[in-house]
Design a protein around this motif. Structure first.
Motif, PDB file in Angstrom:
ATOM      1  N   GLN A  60      41.128  45.746  37.547  1.00  0.00           N
ATOM      2  CA  GLN A  60      40.029  45.354  35.362  1.00  0.00           C
ATOM      3  C   GLN A  60      39.677  46.719  35.460  1.00  0.00           C
ATOM      4  OE1 GLN A  60      36.554  45.483  34.564  1.00  0.00           O
ATOM      5  NE2 GLN A  60      37.542  44.903  32.875  1.00  0.00           N
ATOM      6  N   ALA A  66      40.726  41.843  31.362  1.00  0.00           N
ATOM      7  CA  ALA A  66      39.845  41.205  31.522  1.00  0.00           C
ATOM      8  C   ALA A  66      40.307  39.798  32.384  1.00  0.00           C
ATOM      9  CB  ALA A  66      38.846  40.534  30.301  1.00  0.00           C
ATOM     10  N   TRP A  68      41.683  39.994  35.053  1.00  0.00           N
ATOM     11  CA  TRP A  68      41.277  39.797  36.587  1.00  0.00           C
ATOM     12  C   TRP A  68      40.666  39.385  37.092  1.00  0.00           C
ATOM     13  CZ3 TRP A  68      45.923  41.335  39.429  1.00  0.00           C
ATOM     14  CH2 TRP A  68      47.150  42.497  38.496  1.00  0.00           C
ATOM     15  N   ARG A 197      40.126  49.339  27.661  1.00  0.00           N
ATOM     16  CA  ARG A 197      39.697  47.646  27.844  1.00  0.00           C
ATOM     17  C   ARG A 197      40.532  46.599  26.291  1.00  0.00           C
ATOM     18  NH1 ARG A 197      33.699  47.017  29.800  1.00  0.00           N
ATOM     19  NH2 ARG A 197      35.172  47.695  31.563  1.00  0.00           N
TER      20      ARG A 197
END
Length: 206
Positions: A60, A66, A68, A197
């Motif tokens: 991650q 996210a 994962w 992210r």
């Protein structure tokens, strides 16, 4: 709902694997002691699930996705389930539920003690994996769940003690486990490449 297919896939895979093992035991010859072979398979399944669970956070961090870690708690609970099946299989196939024999086994095979400690640690993590425990324990929750690293070490030692005559397969799992622990070292973790992210509409489970 966005990550429901992931959770469903994990659930189906974790349920189907033991059925496939049982089918293999019925169709193919697993040796003179198929019961012990199944016990070993559930033990190996526990170790594999633990390695997968521990790999999700680094994945991650590197990928920024996210998804994962959405199934991390689910995989952790399946890891405990497989460990429980491993323990029950040992009690049924090896001991025949003759618990008086357990004391003799503990003296003859100390790796059972190591496996029992690992199971108790897994039990502690499974019982406290819910959000209620997270709220009650606060910062102590993360410290408690670092027991996963100890469980990995105990699991590898347990396996090493059993398969010490043939270390090739064990060395692979040990290498993967060592790598996962290595990338958790703060200095190394800070140097891991990170993708931006990606936003997740679903909450990420701890």
């Amino acid at each position: 709902m966005r990550y429901l297919p992931w959770r469903l896939s994990v659930f189906i895979a974790a349920c189907v694997a033991p059925v496939m093992w049982l089918y293999k035991a019925w169709i193919f010859d697993l040796g003179p002691d198929p019961g012990k072979a199944l016990v070993d398979l559930f033990g190996l399944g526990t170790l594999v699930l633990l390695l997968i669970t521990l790999s999700l956070t680094p994945l991650q961090r590197i990928s920024g996705w996210a998804g994962w870690v959405i199934v991390r708690r689910q995989l952790g609970l399946w890891c405990f389930t497989y460990a429980t099946l491993h323990l029950l299989g040992y009690g049924f196939f090896i001991l025949g539920f003759d618990w008086a024999q357990l004391g003799v086994e503990l003296v003859k095979r100390p790796y059972i003690i190591v496996g029992s400690i690992a199971f108790l640690c897994l039990l502690a993590l499974a019982v406290t994996s819910n959000r209620y425990s997270q709220r009650r324990l606060g910062a102590r929750w993360k410290k408690l769940h670092r027991l996963a690293y100890l469980i990995l070490g105990l699991g590898l030692l347990h396996m090493l003690w059993i398969v010490r005559a043939d270390l090739k397969e064990w060395a692979i799992y040990a290498a993967v486990g060592g790598l996962l622990l290595f990338v958790r070292v703060p200095v190394i973790a800070m140097r891991l490449p990170r993708m931006p992210r990606k936003k997740a509409r679903a909450s990420v489970e701890s």
